[in-house]
Write a protein that holds these residues in place. Structure first.
Motif, mmCIF file in Angstrom:
data_model
loop_
_atom_site.group_PDB
_atom_site.id
_atom_site.type_symbol
_atom_site.label_atom_id
_atom_site.label_comp_id
_atom_site.label_asym_id
_atom_site.label_seq_id
_atom_site.Cartn_x
_atom_site.Cartn_y
_atom_site.Cartn_z
ATOM 1 N N ASP A 2 -10.274 -62.041 31.435
ATOM 2 C CA ASP A 2 -10.086 -63.147 30.839
ATOM 3 C C ASP A 2 -9.809 -63.193 29.639
ATOM 4 O O ASP A 2 -9.714 -62.611 28.712
ATOM 5 N N ASP A 3 -9.253 -64.917 29.051
ATOM 6 C CA ASP A 3 -8.850 -64.948 27.797
ATOM 7 C C ASP A 3 -10.554 -64.210 26.698
ATOM 8 O O ASP A 3 -10.113 -63.565 25.607
ATOM 9 N N CYS A 4 -11.194 -64.230 26.844
ATOM 10 C CA CYS A 4 -12.277 -63.772 25.592
ATOM 11 C C CYS A 4 -12.637 -62.717 25.861
ATOM 12 O O CYS A 4 -12.637 -62.146 24.690
ATOM 13 N N SER A 5 -12.557 -61.836 27.061
ATOM 14 C CA SER A 5 -12.128 -60.088 27.316
ATOM 15 C C SER A 5 -10.784 -60.418 26.468
ATOM 16 O O SER A 5 -11.142 -58.667 25.286
ATOM 17 N N GLU A 6 -9.912 -60.820 26.562
ATOM 18 C CA GLU A 6 -8.429 -60.545 25.986
ATOM 19 C C GLU A 6 -8.912 -60.646 24.478
ATOM 20 O O GLU A 6 -7.681 -59.354 23.989
ATOM 21 N N GLN A 7 -9.533 -61.077 23.791
ATOM 22 C CA GLN A 7 -9.452 -61.429 22.173
ATOM 23 C C GLN A 7 -10.575 -60.591 21.921
ATOM 24 O O GLN A 7 -10.303 -60.053 20.157
ATOM 25 N N THR A 8 -11.992 -60.375 22.203
ATOM 26 C CA THR A 8 -12.495 -59.882 21.316
ATOM 27 C C THR A 8 -13.498 -58.046 22.702
ATOM 28 O O THR A 8 -13.752 -58.181 23.343
ATOM 29 N N PRO A 9 -13.177 -57.968 21.189
ATOM 30 C CA PRO A 9 -12.964 -56.341 21.528
ATOM 31 C C PRO A 9 -14.609 -55.855 21.711
ATOM 32 O O PRO A 9 -15.601 -56.249 21.291
ATOM 33 N N LEU A 10 -15.263 -54.783 22.211
ATOM 34 C CA LEU A 10 -16.508 -54.251 22.884
ATOM 35 C C LEU A 10 -17.244 -53.716 21.197
ATOM 36 O O LEU A 10 -17.899 -54.013 20.902
ATOM 37 N N PHE A 11 -15.654 -53.164 20.726
ATOM 38 C CA PHE A 11 -16.552 -52.370 19.035
ATOM 39 C C PHE A 11 -14.971 -52.412 18.425
ATOM 40 O O PHE A 11 -14.001 -52.068 19.319
#
Length: 340
Positions: A2-11
């Motif tokens: 999804d777009d969120c996981s595509e844009q936001t790194p885990l760290f």
């Protein structure tokens, strides 16, 4: 995805190699073929720290891949002063630093001194049997910045002439190893040969059986937990990721361990100031060697920021270090973005 996981790194984390600071005018490498910018390397470190501190997503930690000060400091009685200057810059940042030891650490300090110094970033045992650390005076440990991800710091000079007393068993065993291939009076001169045997020089080293067994155990545990492991070392271990003269002495043994496990996704190193990269076709593991600060002109940069996602790491390079997308094994081949 999804777009969120595509844009936001885990760290995210920062990475920098071979600062080799000394309060000296510019000089040259051992063979006098490459210019070295001893004094301005501190400013390039400062540039990196400012970038990391001002990032919208601040790094969770910094990997310092070894050779933080130059060996010239030792003869000038400036080792402690130079180290304080570099650590002072690193302490300005908002996050912890994980230090790797390189040959220049041992030009300046003994192994016992390094273990007592701020360059020892290994975790305390906290009463546990291992505490994430290798046994004895081996400087190797692992840490987990995020569930499902482990980083392993290796001691590439566990077997070495550097940092060891000449009367010690460890020194004599290392001397026996290097003398099998290098008969030069100056052991910093490579053997008069071609190929991987040129790695048998005094400025390189290797990994003891105890350390290799410890790594094997750490990776077995990571396999069981289905973790993703990044290994860091001052010396590269894949002959396609570096100039052959910069390889660890027993790189082949360490590669064999990596290839026997499913958890390793990346191996990061310094030492070769030109940098290098190779993806192992057998495992999909990325072998990344970072360009050195010490041979980076004062008007340039050499540091990176890595964003980690479920299926990849994205390296945003600065200056000499190029951008890369490192897809984890099991996904399609990695792609370079914005190569410089």
């Amino acid at each position: 995805m999804d777009d969120c996981s595509e844009q936001t790194p885990l760290f995210t984390f920062g990475v920098i190699a071979d600062i080799q600071y000394a309060d000296l005018d510019d000089g040259y490498n051992y063979s006098r073929t490459r210019r070295r910018y001893y004094r301005s390397s501190l400013q390039l470190l400062r540039n990196a720290q400012e970038s990391w501190s001002e990032s919208a997503v601040r790094p969770k930690f910094i990997l310092q891949l070894g050779d933080v000060i130059d060996g010239f400091n030792k003869g000038r009685g400036a080792s402690d002063r130079a180290l304080d200057a570099v650590l002072g810059e690193l302490s300005r940042g908002p996050v912890e630093v994980h230090h790797v030891w390189g040959n220049h650490e041992f030009y300046n300090f003994s192994r016992s001194a390094l273990l007592r110094s701020e360059l020892n970033s290994a975790p305390s045992t906290d009463g546990s049997p291992s505490g994430g650390r290798a046994a004895g005076d081996i400087y190797a440990y692992h840490f987990s910045p995020c569930p499902g991800f482990t980083f392993v710091v290796l001691d590439a000079y566990d077997v070495s002439l550097l940092g060891r007393e000449e009367s010690s068993v460890e020194y004599q065993e290392a001397l026996s190893t290097i003398r099998q291939y290098n008969n030069n009076e100056d052991l910093n001169c490579p053997p008069d040969t071609v190929g991987v045997l040129r790695r048998f020089t005094m400025f390189n080293g290797g990994f003891s059986k105890d350390q290799l067994d410890w790594l094997d155990s750490v990776l077995s545990s990571a396999d069981e937990k289905q973790e993703k492991v990044t290994i860091v070392s001052h010396l590269p271990v894949h002959p396609y990721s570096t100039g052959l003269i910069c390889l660890a002495w027993n790189y082949d043994e360490l590669l064999a361990i990596i290839r026997s496990h499913s958890s390793v996704v990346c191996f990061m190193a310094g030492h070769d100031h030109d940098g290098g990269y190779h993806q192992d076709i057998n495992t999909g593991v990325h072998h990344l060697t970072l360009e050195g600060v010490i041979e980076t002109p004062p008007d340039d940069n050499a540091f990176g920021t890595v964003s980690v996602y479920e299926n990849r790491m994205v390296l945003k390079g600065n200056g000499r270090i190029r951008d890369r997308v490192l897809l984890f094994p099991g996904h399609q081949s990695d792609a370079d973005h914005g190569a410089k």
